[in-house]
Design an enzyme around this catalytic site. Structure first.
Site, PDB file in Angstrom:
ATOM      1  N   LYS A 116       0.961  -1.052  -0.029  1.00  0.00           N
ATOM      2  CA  LYS A 116      -0.077   0.110   0.008  1.00  0.00           C
ATOM      3  C   LYS A 116       0.831   1.154   0.086  1.00  0.00           C
ATOM      4  O   LYS A 116       0.538   2.354  -0.575  1.00  0.00           O
ATOM      5  CB  LYS A 116      -0.904  -0.010   1.168  1.00  0.00           C
ATOM      6  CG  LYS A 116      -1.851  -1.252   1.191  1.00  0.00           C
ATOM      7  CD  LYS A 116      -2.579  -1.594   0.030  1.00  0.00           C
ATOM      8  CE  LYS A 116      -3.055  -2.933   0.026  1.00  0.00           C
ATOM      9  NZ  LYS A 116      -3.589  -3.501  -1.321  1.00  0.00           N
ATOM     10  N   GLU A 200      -1.378   9.080   7.823  1.00  0.00           N
ATOM     11  CA  GLU A 200      -2.184   9.987   6.959  1.00  0.00           C
ATOM     12  C   GLU A 200      -3.013  11.094   7.991  1.00  0.00           C
ATOM     13  O   GLU A 200      -3.218  10.758   9.111  1.00  0.00           O
ATOM     14  CB  GLU A 200      -3.368   9.044   6.342  1.00  0.00           C
ATOM     15  CG  GLU A 200      -2.451   8.630   5.085  1.00  0.00           C
ATOM     16  CD  GLU A 200      -3.704   7.713   4.178  1.00  0.00           C
ATOM     17  OE1 GLU A 200      -4.964   7.750   4.671  1.00  0.00           O
ATOM     18  OE2 GLU A 200      -3.284   7.032   3.341  1.00  0.00           O
ATOM     19  N   HIS A 235     -15.701  -2.690   8.315  1.00  0.00           N
ATOM     20  CA  HIS A 235     -14.725  -2.850   6.802  1.00  0.00           C
ATOM     21  C   HIS A 235     -15.540  -3.972   5.828  1.00  0.00           C
ATOM     22  O   HIS A 235     -14.619  -4.357   5.068  1.00  0.00           O
ATOM     23  CB  HIS A 235     -13.269  -2.910   7.166  1.00  0.00           C
ATOM     24  CG  HIS A 235     -12.727  -2.089   7.820  1.00  0.00           C
ATOM     25  ND1 HIS A 235     -12.412  -0.494   7.389  1.00  0.00           N
ATOM     26  CD2 HIS A 235     -12.124  -1.964   9.137  1.00  0.00           C
ATOM     27  CE1 HIS A 235     -12.215  -0.042   8.498  1.00  0.00           C
ATOM     28  NE2 HIS A 235     -11.873  -0.634   9.657  1.00  0.00           N
ATOM     29  N   ARG A 290      -8.786  -7.012  -9.195  1.00  0.00           N
ATOM     30  CA  ARG A 290      -9.747  -8.132  -9.461  1.00  0.00           C
ATOM     31  C   ARG A 290     -11.055  -7.768  -9.817  1.00  0.00           C
ATOM     32  O   ARG A 290     -11.503  -6.616  -9.610  1.00  0.00           O
ATOM     33  CB  ARG A 290      -9.707  -8.860  -8.085  1.00  0.00           C
ATOM     34  CG  ARG A 290     -10.527  -7.841  -7.045  1.00  0.00           C
ATOM     35  CD  ARG A 290     -10.945  -9.002  -5.789  1.00  0.00           C
ATOM     36  NE  ARG A 290     -11.688  -8.073  -5.059  1.00  0.00           N
ATOM     37  CZ  ARG A 290     -11.313  -7.244  -4.144  1.00  0.00           C
ATOM     38  NH1 ARG A 290      -9.871  -7.261  -3.900  1.00  0.00           N
ATOM     39  NH2 ARG A 290     -11.934  -6.566  -3.159  1.00  0.00           N
TER      40      ARG A 290
HETATM   41  C1  MV4 Z   1      -8.845   6.655   6.291  1.00  0.00           C
HETATM   42  C2  MV4 Z   1     -10.101   6.895   7.117  1.00  0.00           C
HETATM   43  C3  MV4 Z   1     -10.103   8.139   7.513  1.00  0.00           C
HETATM   44  N1  MV4 Z   1      -9.153   8.942   7.180  1.00  0.00           N
HETATM   45  N2  MV4 Z   1      -8.060   7.277   5.997  1.00  0.00           N
HETATM   46  C4  MV4 Z   1     -10.254   1.986   6.389  1.00  0.00           C
HETATM   47  C5  MV4 Z   1      -9.963   0.749   5.418  1.00  0.00           C
HETATM   48  C6  MV4 Z   1      -9.035   1.225   4.391  1.00  0.00           C
HETATM   49  N3  MV4 Z   1      -8.983   0.584   3.083  1.00  0.00           N
HETATM   50  C7  MV4 Z   1      -9.172   2.731   4.324  1.00  0.00           C
HETATM   51  N4  MV4 Z   1      -9.935   3.166   5.665  1.00  0.00           N
HETATM   52  C8  MV4 Z   1     -10.031   4.460   6.160  1.00  0.00           C
HETATM   53  N5  MV4 Z   1      -9.116   5.037   5.785  1.00  0.00           N
HETATM   54  C9  MV4 Z   1      -7.899   8.466   6.434  1.00  0.00           C
HETATM   55  N6  MV4 Z   1      -6.884   9.207   6.267  1.00  0.00           N
HETATM   56  C10 MV4 Z   1     -11.202   6.087   7.443  1.00  0.00           C
HETATM   57  C11 MV4 Z   1     -11.175   4.868   6.900  1.00  0.00           C
HETATM   58  C12 MV4 Z   1     -12.241   4.043   7.216  1.00  0.00           C
HETATM   59  C13 MV4 Z   1     -13.040   3.561   6.137  1.00  0.00           C
HETATM   60  C14 MV4 Z   1     -13.013   3.613   4.713  1.00  0.00           C
HETATM   61  C15 MV4 Z   1     -13.503   3.202   3.775  1.00  0.00           C
HETATM   62  C16 MV4 Z   1     -14.635   2.346   4.178  1.00  0.00           C
HETATM   63  C17 MV4 Z   1     -15.007   2.146   5.335  1.00  0.00           C
HETATM   64  C18 MV4 Z   1     -14.247   2.824   6.260  1.00  0.00           C
HETATM   65  C19 MV4 Z   1     -14.572   2.603   7.767  1.00  0.00           C
HETATM   66  C20 MV4 Z   1     -13.999   2.969   8.798  1.00  0.00           C
HETATM   67  C21 MV4 Z   1     -12.750   3.702   8.554  1.00  0.00           C
END
Ligand code: MV4
Length: 641
Positions: A116, A200, A235, A290
């Site tokens: 990542k 981040e 998630h 995918r």
């Molecule tokens: C974040 C965020 C807030 N701020 N990044 C969670 C899974 C990962 N793929 C990215 N995620 C997040 N990254 C920053 N800088 C909040 C999440 C996040 C989230 C993102 C997408 C879908 C569901 C989520 C649930 C909780 C937190």
């Protein structure tokens, strides 16, 4: 085009891929573990090969066994589906080495997106927007803390190697940073074998919006618009839709996603995930190399078959459309139906699907049929419902109706929970962000309340109809249709006659009386007369229990006891046979003290067993029959005082 392909997957996605392959005249090869010998994907394939025992590590993740099956069957290409080996660069490489086409990107593209941090650096170079942050190689705590201060709190610490939210830590200020970092690194090391992290700025109320992309081997890259997948639980996506409601940055996001795909020479179907702020500003998160679970919503709004595009690109064809030709048509929503219990923290539920009925008015992608087993071995997704409408409100209305017509018994499911989300004000007005479920906990998890009277009426009538049917069948088989032992209509002929049922649900007992008079049946429930309402209910028998599907809710009721034609007047203390039959079991002896509801004896009549219970606390005074004896209807059986 290929003549034969192998699908290295199971369940709904294996069935989904085969559907398109068949339409295109391509032969299909299924692989299966011992747990899936009788699975739908095996049944639907032209040919199938066993690849190992139930554990995924020994079957669906067994590269050698799958390559072997492909060679044996003469398949020219392998579709990996999603999950399992779909993003495994070693598998893609093993296919290549064996002279088999991997229906997906190159091993190099998979690898480039697997890390990542590296992916983010790559994207930064390609001009794709990133959340302000740090994703460098220097992992010394002092530097990371300095970077966090530069970015500005709150910050999010994420493992470099993993996606999906595992091991993430939110840090509010510099005081908490050092210990959060240590925890994040420890978890990253144990989960991904790699302790590196990135930092981040932490976004408040973000949306998950992703872009579908496609690349071919001739250098063309397209995007197929975005999907909003913000409705998630830990998630795990729950509901997805396309296009993203109230999203103003489609063109910019599409260009960014296409740039991301071009930067790595991407071929095949991919998804570029972004996190978007409420004002539409978006940042690259990761790329999934995918076909995704939620691809059908994109198919519904574009009219394209994504599996067909995958097959064409993998066979070396050019993408058959240009970016300008792809248009958004209407709105699509997908709901994922899981065998899990929302009231027990979404614990997966295993067992046999006693009953499965899907709605007519939705696309249903499933890998199960009635009688299938949900095992603990694999993902407990049962099906996906996908609806399409001219606008979001129309699609949402269809989804509510479709969920109401989804009747599954045998395992716990999230159907009712999904319906509550779709009916919530927050979802209806597209107030979308990743916190929607948490924020609306009270509404989404409210108790369901008492069993509706319509349901109790339905279950009593269903039980009665079932008994009449059983009696009719047994009369047919007996040769003597007029035998008094097989009277099925006696209850109704007798004007005074009635039938009492006691049904139990988890919390309470309910007494339903069906009386047969001149004017037909009259019901009373818990002592109150019942007038039939207008709502529909479907009743499904499951042994001694019934599942009643009513207004989107499944109620399960067990028949506790049944007193046909028996007057419950306790003053006489004498209990009579509700119908002719044979005493098959005595539970008490004369002189026994009994409590209300205790079983007294069991009568077998019309091939059914009827247990007669004490109508009140008391003492058994007389027993008039022994086990094995025949009794006539109305015969006094036992006296309780
Ligand atoms: C974040 C965020 C807030 N701020 N990044 C969670 C899974 C990962 N793929 C990215 N995620 C997040 N990254 C920053 N800088 C909040 C999440 C996040 C989230 C993102 C997408 C879908 C569901 C989520 C649930 C909780 C937190």
């Amino acid at each position: 085009m290929f003549r034969k392909i192998l699908i290295a997957n199971r369940g709904e996605i294996a069935c989904r891929v085969m559907r398109t392959a068949k339409r295109m005249g391509i032969r299909t090869v299924a692989v299966y573990s011992d747990a899936d010998r009788d699975a739908l994907h095996v049944e639907q394939a032209d040919e199938s090969h066993r690849i190992g025992p139930p554990a995924a590590a020994e079957s669906y993740l067994n590269i050698d066994a799958i390559i072997d099956a492909a060679k044996k069957s003469g398949a020219e290409a392998i579709h990996p589906g999603y999950g399992f080996l779909s993003e495994n660069e070693d598998f893609a490489a093993a296919c290549k080495k064996a002279g088999i086409v991997f229906i997906g990107p190159t091993p190099e593209a998979i690898a480039a997106m697997g890390d990542k941090s590296a992916a983010k650096r790559l994207m930064e170079k390609a001009g794709v927007p990133l959340v302000p942050g740090y994703h460098g190689d220097d992992q010394s705590p002092a530097l990371l803390e300095k970077e966090a201060a530069r970015i500005g709190f709150p910050v999010l610490i994420k493992p470099s190697a993993g996606g999906g939210g595992k091991g993430m830590r939110v840090v509010q200020d510099n005081k908490g940073f050092a210990s959060a970092l240590e925890g994040a690194q420890r978890e990253a090391k144990s989960s991904f074998g790699d302790a590196r992290v990135l930092i981040e700025r932490y976004l408040d109320r973000p949306r998950h919006i992703e872009m579908q992309v496609f690349g071919d081997t001739h250098g063309n890259v397209l995007h197929l618009f975005e999907r909003d997948c913000s409705v998630q639980r830990r998630h795990q996506k729950v509901i997805e839709e396309a296009p993203a409601p109230n999203f103003t940055k489609r063109a910019e996001m599409g260009a960014a996603a296409a740039a991301a795909a071009k930067a790595i020479g991407y071929t095949g179907a991919g998804t570029v995930e972004f996190i978007a702020e409420q004002d539409g500003r978006f940042y690259f998160m990761e790329m999934n190399t995918r076909l995704q679970v939620e691809h059908p919503v994109t198919e519904m709004i574009t009219g394209l078959d994504l599996v067909e595009l995958q097959l064409r690109v993998a066979a070396g064809e050019r993408l058959p459309i240009t970016q300008e030709q792809i248009k958004v048509r209407g709105h699509a929503i997908e709901a994922r139906i899981y065998a899990e219990d929302p009231n027990r923290d979404f614990l997966p539920s295993t067992g046999r699907l006693v009953h499965v009925a899907f709605p007519q008015q939705a696309r249903v992608d499933t890998g199960v049929e009635p009688g299938a087993q949900i095992t603990p071995w694999y993902d407990p997704m049962i099906a996906k419902l996908i609806v399409h409408g001219d606008d979001r409100a129309t699609a949402l209305g269809k989804m509510v109706a479709a969920l109401g017509d989804t009747h599954i018994a045998g395992v716990a499911t999230n159907v009712e929970f999904l319906r509550r989300i779709c009916e919530s004000a927050a979802f209806a007005k597209a107030d979308l962000d990743t916190g929607l479920i948490e924020r609306n906990r009270a509404e989404l998890f409210r108790p369901r309340g008492d069993v509706p009277r319509e349901v109790l009426a339905a279950v009593a009538l269903a039980e009665l109809a079932h008994e009449e049917e059983t009696a009719r069948k047994s009369a047919e088989h007996s040769g003597d249709r007029h035998s008094p032992w097989h009277q099925v209509d006696g209850w109704r002929l007798n004007e005074e006659s009635h039938h009492d049922f006691v049904f139990t649900d988890v919390s309470a007992e309910h007494r339903v009386r069906v009386a047969f008079g001149d004017a037909g049946r009259k019901l009373s429930i818990d002592g109150h007369p019942y007038e039939p309402g207008s709502s529909r209910a479907e009743s499904v028998r499951d042994g001694k229990s019934w599942h009643i599907f009513h207004e989107g809710v499944r109620w399960t009721l067990a028949l506790k006891e049944e007193l046909g034609g028996l007057d419950l007047d306790t003053s006489s203390g004498s209990l009579a046979a509700p119908m002719p039959g044979r005493v098959i079991k005595l539970f008490v002896q004369a002189g026994a003290k009994v409590k209300k509801g205790d079983a007294l004896l069991t009568l077998e009549a019309m091939k059914m067993e009827h247990t007669i219970t004490a109508p009140a606390d008391g003492t058994v005074k007389e027993i008039h029959y022994a086990a094995g004896e025949q009794v006539l209807e109305g015969a006094k059986l036992i006296k309780v005082q």
